[in-house]
Write a protein that holds these residues in place. Structure first.
Motif, PDB file in Angstrom:
ATOM      1  N   ASP A 102      -7.193  37.626  21.793  1.00  0.00           N
ATOM      2  CA  ASP A 102      -7.472  36.539  20.859  1.00  0.00           C
ATOM      3  C   ASP A 102      -8.195  37.167  19.672  1.00  0.00           C
ATOM      4  O   ASP A 102      -9.326  37.632  19.797  1.00  0.00           O
ATOM      5  N   ARG A 132      -5.256  33.823  15.051  1.00  0.00           N
ATOM      6  CA  ARG A 132      -5.766  32.513  14.660  1.00  0.00           C
ATOM      7  C   ARG A 132      -5.330  32.155  13.249  1.00  0.00           C
ATOM      8  O   ARG A 132      -5.100  30.975  12.941  1.00  0.00           O
ATOM      9  N   GLN A 174       1.808  30.899  30.087  1.00  0.00           N
ATOM     10  CA  GLN A 174       0.538  30.295  30.475  1.00  0.00           C
ATOM     11  C   GLN A 174      -0.631  31.263  30.279  1.00  0.00           C
ATOM     12  O   GLN A 174      -1.732  30.845  29.897  1.00  0.00           O
ATOM     13  N   ARG A 215      -1.711  30.932  26.725  1.00  0.00           N
ATOM     14  CA  ARG A 215      -2.446  29.669  26.515  1.00  0.00           C
ATOM     15  C   ARG A 215      -3.861  29.778  27.065  1.00  0.00           C
ATOM     16  O   ARG A 215      -4.822  29.308  26.442  1.00  0.00           O
ATOM     17  N   ASP A 216      -4.003  30.387  28.225  1.00  0.00           N
ATOM     18  CA  ASP A 216      -5.337  30.560  28.793  1.00  0.00           C
ATOM     19  C   ASP A 216      -6.198  31.445  27.900  1.00  0.00           C
ATOM     20  O   ASP A 216      -7.382  31.145  27.673  1.00  0.00           O
ATOM     21  N   ARG A 217      -5.637  32.524  27.375  1.00  0.00           N
ATOM     22  CA  ARG A 217      -6.399  33.441  26.528  1.00  0.00           C
ATOM     23  C   ARG A 217      -6.872  32.742  25.257  1.00  0.00           C
ATOM     24  O   ARG A 217      -7.980  32.989  24.775  1.00  0.00           O
ATOM     25  N   LEU A 218      -6.041  31.859  24.718  1.00  0.00           N
ATOM     26  CA  LEU A 218      -6.382  31.164  23.480  1.00  0.00           C
ATOM     27  C   LEU A 218      -7.052  29.818  23.726  1.00  0.00           C
ATOM     28  O   LEU A 218      -7.339  29.086  22.765  1.00  0.00           O
ATOM     29  N   ALA A 219      -7.271  29.476  24.988  1.00  0.00           N
ATOM     30  CA  ALA A 219      -7.920  28.217  25.369  1.00  0.00           C
ATOM     31  C   ALA A 219      -7.161  27.012  24.815  1.00  0.00           C
ATOM     32  O   ALA A 219      -7.740  26.101  24.214  1.00  0.00           O
ATOM     33  N   LEU A 220      -5.853  27.001  25.043  1.00  0.00           N
ATOM     34  CA  LEU A 220      -4.987  25.924  24.581  1.00  0.00           C
ATOM     35  C   LEU A 220      -4.476  25.122  25.769  1.00  0.00           C
ATOM     36  O   LEU A 220      -4.136  25.682  26.811  1.00  0.00           O
ATOM     37  N   ARG A 221      -4.394  23.824  25.592  1.00  0.00           N
ATOM     38  CA  ARG A 221      -4.027  22.919  26.688  1.00  0.00           C
ATOM     39  C   ARG A 221      -2.554  22.558  26.605  1.00  0.00           C
ATOM     40  O   ARG A 221      -2.021  22.300  25.533  1.00  0.00           O
TER      41      ARG A 221
END
Length: 319
Positions: free
Chosen positions: A187, A192, A235, A238-244
């Motif tokens: 990240d 970003r 997934q 998504r976990d690394r970027l804290a996205l739901r």
């Protein structure tokens, strides 16, 4: 990093047959639906530590986002669609990266032609092709995935870099991809920045839209684009970027993909492709007015700023 780790393959040139119209890659890679994945591809590339550092220190992408995206499509697409001159195009693309090197903010050296770094960028283009077909093109059989993998190896070999990072099979590639997403990608600010589209300019298709109206239209378009991007991430990313991402989101994305797939059938075949890809198809089908190269170059509106056109990392067609 030693000098032998970058640049052309020290074992010498290889004779590689470029991909042609019988390939699945020709069918999917130059398709305009790939633009739906542009933020996905850009952010996945930038999460690579070396690649992200190169973008942070050498690129003006975020100052000319649309221009940079659309001009890059020409040479990158040419490695697939330029037929007998695809290898020359690949050498040109490789050359744009030769001067991109340095040390990142954590003291790690990087070079854009480090084979592992360069291959990661190529791997994202390969997976973009797979995603377009899987998500927005009706799906792929397992045999087609294996075929696309084999084609992406030929495609990559045209660059003349070390083949050491390239997995040996589709199954090995899946393990490589999972490892990169879970254990290597980071990240970082360039990632970003790709996802920050709050003030993005009008895309070329909407350049005649009045700015006040664009300010309104931009909000739902950006939200939709980011939602699609999050849905396409593995997934682990998504976990690394804290996205739901929820099962309901996944069902909606599958419905959207089906709608795009069926609606796309109404688009005349020739107009489904980027101009460089379209020129390749025209050449192979013997349309008049096409050169041996069968390629077109980016229009002037996509060129970098005048003061940067002489830099070696920029694609600027000869006038």
């Amino acid at each position: 990093m030693t000098a032998s780790a970058i640049g052309p393959d020290p074992t010498g040139p290889r004779t590689v047959e470029p991909l042609g119209p019988d390939s699945l890659t020709w069918r999917w890679f130059g398709d305009w639906r790939g633009l739906l994945l542009a933020p996905w591809a850009g952010s996945m590339q930038n999460m690579h530590p070396e690649l992200g550092a190169g973008v942070a220190e050498h690129s003006r992408f975020f100052e000319e986002r649309w221009e940079r995206l659309f001009r890059s499509l020409y040479p990158i697409g040419g490695v697939v669609y330029d037929g007998p001159l695809a290898a020359r195009t690949a050498r040109e693309v490789r050359g744009y990266h030769a001067s991109i090197s340095g040390v990142d903010e954590r003291g790690r050296p990087y070079h854009a032609l480090n084979p592992g770094t360069f291959y990661w960028a190529h791997a994202t283009f390969f997976m973009l092709t797979v995603q377009v077909a899987e998500r927005f093109g009706g799906g792929l059989t397992d045999a087609q995935r294996h075929t696309l993998f084999d084609e992406h190896v030929r495609w990559y070999a045209l660059y003349g870099l070390s083949m050491k990072p390239v997995p040996g099979s589709w199954e090995e590639f899946q393990r490589y991809w999972d490892h990169m997403c879970a254990d290597v990608l980071e990240d970082n600010r360039p990632t970003r920045d790709v996802l920050n589209m709050r003030r993005i300019a009008r895309p070329p298709l909407l350049r005649l839209l009045p700015l006040p109206l664009w300010a309104l239209v931009r909000i739902p378009l950006v939200r939709l684009t980011l939602w699609i991007t999050v849905g396409l991430y593995p997934q682990a990313v998504r976990d690394r970027l804290a996205l739901r991402w929820t099962p309901h989101d996944e069902r909606l994305l599958r419905m959207l993909g089906g709608l795009v797939h069926h609606a796309w059938r109404c688009v005349p075949r020739r107009h489904r492709f980027h101009p460089r890809a379209r020129a390749g198809w025209d050449r192979e089908r013997g349309r008049r007015g096409r050169s041996v190269r069968g390629a077109v170059e980016t229009p002037a509106r996509n060129l970098p700023p005048e003061e940067r056109r002489g830099l070696p990392q920029h694609y600027v067609p000869r006038s």
